[in-house]
Design an enzyme around this catalytic site. Sequence first.
Site, PDB file in Angstrom:
ATOM      1  N   ALA A 169      -2.160  -2.762  13.271  1.00 38.28           N
ATOM      2  CA  ALA A 169      -1.756  -1.429  12.825  1.00 38.28           C
ATOM      3  C   ALA A 169      -0.981  -0.703  13.924  1.00 38.28           C
ATOM      4  O   ALA A 169      -1.302  -0.792  15.100  1.00 38.28           O
ATOM      5  CB  ALA A 169      -2.979  -0.611  12.427  1.00 38.28           C
ATOM      6  N   HIS A 198      22.775   0.620  13.532  1.00 37.73           N
ATOM      7  CA  HIS A 198      23.935   1.480  13.719  1.00 37.73           C
ATOM      8  C   HIS A 198      24.606   1.109  15.038  1.00 37.73           C
ATOM      9  O   HIS A 198      23.954   0.624  15.966  1.00 37.73           O
ATOM     10  CB  HIS A 198      23.511   2.952  13.740  1.00 37.73           C
ATOM     11  N   ASN A 258       0.821  -1.205   0.000  1.00 37.35           N
ATOM     12  CA  ASN A 258       0.000   0.000   0.000  1.00 37.35           C
ATOM     13  C   ASN A 258       0.865   1.269   0.000  1.00 37.35           C
ATOM     14  O   ASN A 258       2.089   1.214   0.058  1.00 37.35           O
ATOM     15  CB  ASN A 258      -0.947  -0.026   1.201  1.00 37.35           C
ATOM     16  N   ARG A 266      -2.853 -13.694  20.320  1.00 36.87           N
ATOM     17  CA  ARG A 266      -3.506 -15.009  20.312  1.00 36.87           C
ATOM     18  C   ARG A 266      -3.234 -15.721  18.998  1.00 36.87           C
ATOM     19  O   ARG A 266      -2.789 -15.112  18.027  1.00 36.87           O
ATOM     20  CB  ARG A 266      -5.008 -14.881  20.517  1.00 36.87           C
ATOM     21  N   LYS A 300       3.614  -7.795  20.531  1.00 39.20           N
ATOM     22  CA  LYS A 300       3.532  -9.050  21.275  1.00 39.20           C
ATOM     23  C   LYS A 300       2.413  -9.905  20.700  1.00 39.20           C
ATOM     24  O   LYS A 300       1.406  -9.387  20.201  1.00 39.20           O
ATOM     25  CB  LYS A 300       3.251  -8.776  22.751  1.00 39.20           C
ATOM     26  N   GLY A 335      -1.366  -1.062   8.777  1.00 37.91           N
ATOM     27  CA  GLY A 335      -0.843   0.264   8.476  1.00 37.91           C
ATOM     28  C   GLY A 335      -0.050   0.882   9.611  1.00 37.91           C
ATOM     29  O   GLY A 335      -0.380   0.724  10.778  1.00 37.91           O
TER      30      GLY A 335
END
Length: 194
Positions: free
Chosen positions: A158, A113, A83, A181, A178, A140
């Site tokens: 998102a 870095h 997208n 489920r 995290k 997104g």
Amino acid sequence: MTEWDKMQEHQLYDDFDADLFDRRVEAKKLFKEFNRTTDDEVEKRQEIMRKLFKKVGERVFMEPNFACEFGKNISLGNDLYINFGCTLLDCGQITIGNNTLIGPNVSMYSANHSLDADERIAGALIPEPITIGNRVWIGGGSIILSGVTIGDDSVIGAGSVVTHDIPAGVVAAGNPCKVIRKITAKDKVGFVKP
């Protein structure tokens, strides 16, 4: 061994190397050309992607305002949708599997870095690959960091910041991301394509 070669081996390299600068300039020319295309210029978009990326599968659709660092460290599978506003910083290899959806404004950063300030300002960088499995949906605004693998069939919510590997077949979200489920048969909504 050149700095590019070191990068390909995921070794510490000099990010300010002149050859790498030239490679970035070439990638910018190509992705800026891509971003100027229109939706009816499908073949032109495909041609630019073939020049820009290491590998491009079949039926890859990418919306404009895409940006990358080198392009040549990006491998795209089949049947992908990327997208608007995607950024792929590909000093490390970035591999995106088949049938994957990338939401708007998703970023993947394969760079690490140096934490030491003197080394960092001298250009010390260690690339680590990012691997996105098959049939993954990345929501997104998500950010995927270096060294991360996301397993097949998983969904990333998102706005997530993915700092470590995510197993296959789960919903994961948050900052840091995290597992919430497993995805099960109960998640089916009854959609059947006619």
